[in-house]
Design an enzyme around this catalytic site. Structure first.
Site, short mmCIF file in Angstrom:
data_model
loop_
_atom_site.label_atom_id
_atom_site.label_comp_id
_atom_site.label_asym_id
_atom_site.label_seq_id
_atom_site.Cartn_x
_atom_site.Cartn_y
_atom_site.Cartn_z
N ALA A 66 0.84 -1.19 0.00
CA ALA A 66 0.00 0.00 0.00
C ALA A 66 0.88 1.24 0.00
O ALA A 66 2.07 1.18 0.35
CB ALA A 66 -0.92 0.00 1.23
N GLY A 112 -0.45 -5.10 0.97
CA GLY A 112 -1.69 -5.03 0.20
C GLY A 112 -1.61 -5.72 -1.14
O GLY A 112 -2.62 -6.18 -1.69
N GLU A 115 -2.22 -9.31 -0.41
CA GLU A 115 -3.63 -9.41 -0.06
C GLU A 115 -4.51 -9.36 -1.30
O GLU A 115 -5.52 -10.08 -1.39
CB GLU A 115 -4.00 -8.30 0.92
CG GLU A 115 -3.40 -8.53 2.31
CD GLU A 115 -3.63 -7.36 3.25
OE1 GLU A 115 -4.23 -7.56 4.31
OE2 GLU A 115 -3.20 -6.22 2.91
N GLU A 135 3.60 -5.91 7.45
CA GLU A 135 2.95 -4.82 8.18
C GLU A 135 3.42 -4.65 9.61
O GLU A 135 3.52 -3.51 10.11
CB GLU A 135 1.42 -5.03 8.17
CG GLU A 135 0.75 -4.69 6.84
CD GLU A 135 0.77 -5.84 5.84
OE1 GLU A 135 0.09 -5.75 4.81
OE2 GLU A 135 1.47 -6.85 6.10
#
Length: 260
Positions: A66, A112, A115, A135
């Site tokens: 992200a 992300g 994910e 993360e």
């Protein structure tokens, strides 16, 4: 529809959606997540789009994570809203998409990015791919479904190790972990994805959509997946694809599914 951060291409029933922010290693920001939602919605409405290939531009990254600069100063409430909106708008939307979604992981798929790849129905990877959920090294946890989908795919112990160490695994480890279905060279990645898509498209897309719903039901709290399977199995008998498929089988010919 014109996109800024992604590329959208249709070719012989295959829709290829490419995250196109190479200078940012295709990192996901709000604008890119929104564009991806619009692209998938466009593919959903397009009757000619049978299979979706999701990949990243360039040779370095699928999605390297992200865009941290967007949320570094967020409050608790803003963080919760970011995760909730992202899951609804993109990650859960992809996971429950009624058409097959194949993630072609070319390079880094981190945070992300992993994910997003895990939200796809299955994944293939180039042999230079690296995957991880880093993360906790930033003092946060995966927020786009990573803590839920990773254990489903690789098992609880391996998921805990990947999340807790914030480390990366390579494509061969990902194959061993059942995180990806196939590993190939970067040059052959998209052609392999297209080859698999071609095999999928020979079958009833109506039945495949029903199968996606039934398989996903097993992972929904409070839902009996066996009951959903029974419902979708029965519903199949009322489709034109079922009539064509059984007729073709009995008459020893190839089926020409109408998609109804």
């Amino acid at each position: 529809m014109k996109f800024t951060n992604i590329l959208f291409e249709n070719n012989n029933g295959i829709t290829t959606i490419t995250i196109n922010r190479p200078s940012k290693l295709n990192a996901l920001n709000k604008a890119t997540i929104h564009e991806l939602h619009l692209a998938f919605n466009k593919a959903q409405e397009d009757k000619d789009a049978k299979v979706i290939l999701l990949t990243g531009s360039g040779e370095k990254a699928f999605v390297a994570g992200a865009d941290i600069s967007e949320f570094a100063d967020f409050s608790r409430e803003e963080g919760e809203r970011l995760a909730a909106e992202g899951q609804t708008q993109l990650f859960d939307y992809v996971a429950n998409f009624s058409k097959p979604v194949i993630a072609a992981i070319n390079g880094f798929a981190l945070g992300g990015g992993l994910e997003l790849a895990m939200a796809a129905h299955f994944r293939i990877a180039s042999d230079n791919a690296k995957m991880g959920l880093p993360e906790v090294s930033l003092g946060v946890i995966p927020g786009y479904g990573g803590t839920q989908r990773l254990p489903q795919l690789v098992g609880k112990g391996r998921a805990f190790e990947m999340i807790m160490t914030a480390g990366m695994i390579d494509a061969r480890q990902a194959l061993e972990y059942n995180l990806v279905n196939h590993v190939t060279t970067p040059e052959d990645l998209l052609s392999l994805a297209e080859q698999i898509a071609g095999k999928i498209m020979k079958n009833s897309m109506v039945a495949i959509s029903a199968a996606i719903k039934a398989v996903n039901a097993n992972y929904e709290d409070g839902v009996n997946g066996f009951e959903i399977e029974i419902e979708e199995f029965g519903r199949s008998f009322g489709t034109e694809d079922f009539k064509e498929g059984t007729s073709a089988f009995l008459n020893k010919r190839k089926a020409d599914f109408p998609g109804k």
